[in-house]
Scaffold this motif. Structure first.
Motif, PDB file in Angstrom:
ATOM      1  N   VAL A 175       8.416 -51.624   5.893  1.00 55.42           N
ATOM      2  CA  VAL A 175       8.744 -50.208   5.668  1.00 55.42           C
ATOM      3  C   VAL A 175       8.790 -49.925   4.173  1.00 55.42           C
ATOM      4  N   LEU A 176       9.363 -50.839   3.402  1.00 51.80           N
ATOM      5  CA  LEU A 176       9.473 -50.670   1.951  1.00 51.80           C
ATOM      6  C   LEU A 176       8.090 -50.529   1.319  1.00 51.80           C
ATOM      7  N   ALA A 177       7.158 -51.375   1.718  1.00 49.32           N
ATOM      8  CA  ALA A 177       5.805 -51.321   1.150  1.00 49.32           C
ATOM      9  C   ALA A 177       5.148 -49.977   1.436  1.00 49.32           C
ATOM     10  N   ASP A 178       5.277 -49.492   2.663  1.00 54.75           N
ATOM     11  CA  ASP A 178       4.667 -48.211   3.022  1.00 54.75           C
ATOM     12  C   ASP A 178       5.325 -47.051   2.285  1.00 54.75           C
ATOM     13  N   LEU A 179       6.651 -47.090   2.205  1.00 53.77           N
ATOM     14  CA  LEU A 179       7.392 -46.018   1.532  1.00 53.77           C
ATOM     15  C   LEU A 179       6.979 -45.894   0.066  1.00 53.77           C
ATOM     16  N   VAL A 180       6.947 -47.015  -0.618  1.00 51.27           N
ATOM     17  CA  VAL A 180       6.649 -46.981  -2.049  1.00 51.27           C
ATOM     18  C   VAL A 180       5.195 -46.571  -2.279  1.00 51.27           C
ATOM     19  N   THR A 181       4.305 -46.994  -1.397  1.00 56.86           N
ATOM     20  CA  THR A 181       2.900 -46.584  -1.518  1.00 56.86           C
ATOM     21  C   THR A 181       2.774 -45.067  -1.439  1.00 56.86           C
ATOM     22  N   ASP A 182       3.428 -44.473  -0.454  1.00 51.50           N
ATOM     23  CA  ASP A 182       3.368 -43.017  -0.333  1.00 51.50           C
ATOM     24  C   ASP A 182       4.099 -42.325  -1.482  1.00 51.50           C
ATOM     25  N   PHE A 183       5.195 -42.902  -1.943  1.00 51.05           N
ATOM     26  CA  PHE A 183       5.944 -42.326  -3.055  1.00 51.05           C
ATOM     27  C   PHE A 183       5.066 -42.209  -4.302  1.00 51.05           C
ATOM     28  N   THR A 184       4.249 -43.223  -4.559  1.00 52.61           N
ATOM     29  CA  THR A 184       3.428 -43.208  -5.777  1.00 52.61           C
ATOM     30  C   THR A 184       2.368 -42.112  -5.737  1.00 52.61           C
ATOM     31  N   THR A 185       1.993 -41.649  -4.543  1.00 57.43           N
ATOM     32  CA  THR A 185       0.984 -40.591  -4.479  1.00 57.43           C
ATOM     33  C   THR A 185       1.531 -39.248  -4.958  1.00 57.43           C
ATOM     34  N   LEU A 186       2.844 -39.154  -5.156  1.00 57.36           N
ATOM     35  CA  LEU A 186       3.431 -37.928  -5.696  1.00 57.36           C
ATOM     36  C   LEU A 186       3.165 -37.762  -7.191  1.00 57.36           C
ATOM     37  N   ARG A 187       2.945 -38.867  -7.883  1.00 55.16           N
ATOM     38  CA  ARG A 187       2.868 -38.813  -9.341  1.00 55.16           C
ATOM     39  C   ARG A 187       1.797 -37.852  -9.856  1.00 55.16           C
ATOM     40  N   PRO A 188       0.534 -37.908  -9.357  1.00 53.59           N
ATOM     41  CA  PRO A 188      -0.474 -36.990  -9.910  1.00 53.59           C
ATOM     42  C   PRO A 188      -0.079 -35.522  -9.760  1.00 53.59           C
ATOM     43  N   GLN A 189       0.601 -35.202  -8.669  1.00 53.93           N
ATOM     44  CA  GLN A 189       0.979 -33.809  -8.444  1.00 53.93           C
ATOM     45  C   GLN A 189       2.167 -33.394  -9.313  1.00 53.93           C
ATOM     46  N   LEU A 190       3.006 -34.351  -9.678  1.00 48.36           N
ATOM     47  CA  LEU A 190       4.159 -34.044 -10.516  1.00 48.36           C
ATOM     48  C   LEU A 190       3.807 -33.974 -11.998  1.00 48.36           C
ATOM     49  N   THR A 191       2.635 -34.493 -12.367  1.00 42.75           N
ATOM     50  CA  THR A 191       2.264 -34.530 -13.785  1.00 42.75           C
ATOM     51  C   THR A 191       1.457 -33.313 -14.217  1.00 42.75           C
ATOM     52  N   VAL A 192       1.121 -32.418 -13.275  1.00 44.10           N
ATOM     53  CA  VAL A 192       0.386 -31.200 -13.647  1.00 44.10           C
ATOM     54  C   VAL A 192       1.269 -29.987 -13.381  1.00 44.10           C
ATOM     55  N   PRO A 193       1.065 -28.898 -14.120  1.00 47.78           N
ATOM     56  CA  PRO A 193       1.881 -27.697 -13.888  1.00 47.78           C
ATOM     57  C   PRO A 193       1.714 -27.181 -12.461  1.00 47.78           C
ATOM     58  N   GLN A 194       2.810 -26.797 -11.842  1.00 52.84           N
ATOM     59  CA  GLN A 194       2.802 -26.254 -10.491  1.00 52.84           C
ATOM     60  C   GLN A 194       3.670 -25.002 -10.475  1.00 52.84           C
ATOM     61  N   PRO A 195       3.402 -24.080  -9.556  1.00 46.83           N
ATOM     62  CA  PRO A 195       4.341 -22.962  -9.373  1.00 46.83           C
ATOM     63  C   PRO A 195       5.722 -23.500  -9.037  1.00 46.83           C
ATOM     64  N   ALA A 196       6.767 -22.784  -9.456  1.00 40.00           N
ATOM     65  CA  ALA A 196       8.144 -23.271  -9.293  1.00 40.00           C
ATOM     66  C   ALA A 196       8.483 -23.663  -7.862  1.00 40.00           C
ATOM     67  N   PRO A 197       8.122 -22.867  -6.843  1.00 43.30           N
ATOM     68  CA  PRO A 197       8.465 -23.270  -5.464  1.00 43.30           C
ATOM     69  C   PRO A 197       7.779 -24.572  -5.048  1.00 43.30           C
ATOM     70  N   VAL A 198       6.535 -24.770  -5.516  1.00 45.53           N
ATOM     71  CA  VAL A 198       5.812 -26.002  -5.182  1.00 45.53           C
ATOM     72  C   VAL A 198       6.448 -27.193  -5.897  1.00 45.53           C
ATOM     73  N   ARG A 199       6.792 -26.992  -7.170  1.00 47.53           N
ATOM     74  CA  ARG A 199       7.458 -28.063  -7.923  1.00 47.53           C
ATOM     75  C   ARG A 199       8.758 -28.469  -7.232  1.00 47.53           C
ATOM     76  N   ALA A 200       9.502 -27.481  -6.721  1.00 42.74           N
ATOM     77  CA  ALA A 200      10.759 -27.782  -6.031  1.00 42.74           C
ATOM     78  C   ALA A 200      10.504 -28.609  -4.777  1.00 42.74           C
ATOM     79  N   ARG A 201       9.454 -28.266  -4.012  1.00 40.55           N
ATOM     80  CA  ARG A 201       9.127 -29.035  -2.807  1.00 40.55           C
ATOM     81  C   ARG A 201       8.720 -30.463  -3.156  1.00 40.55           C
ATOM     82  N   LEU A 202       7.925 -30.611  -4.216  1.00 41.44           N
ATOM     83  CA  LEU A 202       7.502 -31.951  -4.635  1.00 41.44           C
ATOM     84  C   LEU A 202       8.713 -32.794  -5.038  1.00 41.44           C
TER      85      LEU A 202
END
Length: 442
Positions: A175-202
């Motif tokens: 479970v840990l391996a799967d969780l961390v793999t999916d967690f890392t896919t958030l990084r590209p989306q968090l490193t670019v500007p997003q509308p405030a509601p989208v940033r909050a969801r991320l």
């Protein structure tokens, strides 16, 4: 088949010639197929839409936690991803005779080629090949624009919800391996500007995933790493603006010192969680009160512990049904009785502890291996408190030796060690006590 609509998840031609995916298709290994399609820019949501599958199931297939065996599902995937039947051992698909008209493989960056291809496709009207050509032209530009909502956000939110259901019989490390793999896919989306509601969801999804990663690390006994992940979860929760998520993170973090010998630090964190949660009946508020009760009990503050238990019961009675499911992110009756079991066991109120143990075991699934083991150790501690130390040791030994290898560590070992250390030294030479010592040491 001129009226066949274009697929929202057509597999690029270059991918269908990749030896890795060709082998995966031959073996019908859709974990590889979905993962490579995702890496090529096709979101799990688009795959789900094209193949008439739930987004959660697509995510599970991509992580390898479920497999595709039904022929009808294989056929839906072939049609949705526009995979030629021969690659999957199927008959030719209805759309294959029009595939050559797609603009995907050959138009490149040459405007004249694109223009001629579009003109040829549109000459017969708005047929399926023509619409597919128009779709390809639009998506080429559309994918370069900054979307209001990242395509994968809904997939990640669904994945976080799915992880919340716990281990389901899987080893914590899997479970840990799967969780961390999916967690890392958030990084590209968090490193670019997003509308405030989208940033909050991320940030909210990041907080949930980091918090659940910390829970698994806590269960495995990695306290330092668990605290670090809770720190990340707390920062993400704070940025999301979700006060209840922040309270949940603090309450779950309090369980690290609670379970590893620092009840005063646990009580401080639990009090912060109670303050953050407020007085409304929420999952975070009940959890924080229950964890505070356990911390007070371990710190020999019985009056404060019983007051916190009363508050937890009152909040639980008013908790909305929407927050009562049995997940890490919510707070169901089973979880409530697990906390009560430990609090009452620590307070020496064995009658109330045994009532909660019986109720929690009744509500726990057979696959809830760790929870059921901890409840059995609580029951053993009650036996010791009531004067039957031999029975307490034998019951704990049976609980530990019945565990799969991946579970006989971390929190389970710590709880069994607590019981051993509570047994007076003059009993340590007794056979049952020595057996418990040897199992805990092993």
């Amino acid at each position: 088949m001129d009226d066949l609509p274009p697929s929202p998840a057509q597999t690029p031609h270059r991918l269908l010639t990749d030896p890795v995916i060709v082998r995966a298709l031959r073996e019908r290994d859709f974990t590889v197929v979905f993962a490579m399609a995702h890496d090529a820019g096709i979101s799990f949501n688009r795959i789900a839409e094209a193949c008439a599958l739930k987004a959660e199931r697509v995510s599970q297939i991509a992580r390898g936690t479920t497999a595709v065996t039904a022929l009808t599902t294989v056929e839906r995937i072939a049609g949705g991803l526009r995979i030629p039947g021969a690659l999957l051992g199927l008959a030719a698909q209805p759309w294959e005779d029009t595939a050559a008209h797609s603009t995907e493989p050959d138009h490149g960056e040459d405007p004249m080629k694109r223009r001629n291809l579009l003109r040829g496709a549109l000459a017969a009207g708005l047929t399926a090949p023509a619409i597919a050509a128009l779709t390809a032209a639009r998506t080429d530009v559309d994918q370069t624009l900054s979307p209001d909502t990242p395509q994968d956000l809904a997939d990640l939110e669904a994945a976080a919800e799915s992880y919340g259901y716990g281990y389901h019989g899987q080893a914590p490390t899997r479970v840990l391996a799967d969780l961390v793999t999916d967690f890392t896919t958030l990084r590209p989306q968090l490193t670019v500007p997003q509308p405030a509601p989208v940033r909050a969801r991320l940030c909210r999804t990041a907080g949930q995933m980091a918090g659940m990663t910390a829970i698994v690390l806590h269960d495995l006994g990695s306290r330092r790493e668990s605290r670090a992940w809770f720190g990340t979860a707390a920062r993400a929760a704070a940025e999301s603006g979700d006060g209840q998520l922040h309270a949940w993170v603090l309450a779950r973090e309090a369980m690290v010192p609670l379970n590893y010998g620092a009840p005063r630090a646990a009580a401080d964190l639990a009090d912060r969680a109670r303050l953050a949660a407020g007085t409304r009946p929420t999952a975070a508020a009940v959890l924080a009160a229950a964890v505070a009760a356990r911390a007070y009990a371990l710190n020999h503050q019985s009056e404060q512990a019983r007051a916190a238990l009363t508050a937890a019961d009152a909040l639980m009675a008013r908790l909305p049904e929407s927050e009562r499911s049995d997940t890490w992110l919510t707070y169901g009756e089973q979880k409530h009785h697990v906390h009560l079991s430990h609090a009452f066991t620590t307070l020496g109120d064995t009658r109330r502890a045994q009532e909660s143990q019986a109720r929690a075991l009744k509500l726990s699934a057979p696959t809830s291996t760790m929870t059921r083991t901890l409840l059995n150790i609580d029951a053993a501690a009650c036996s010791h408190h009531d004067g039957d130390t031999e029975q307490a040791c034998r019951r704990t030994v049976a609980a530990l030796t019945g565990l799969p290898d991946g579970y006989r560590t971390g929190l389970v070992r710590r709880r069994a060690l607590d019981l051993y250390e509570a047994i007076p030294a003059q009993h340590h030479r007794e056979r049952a006590v020595r057996e418990l010592r040897d199992v805990v040491a092993g």
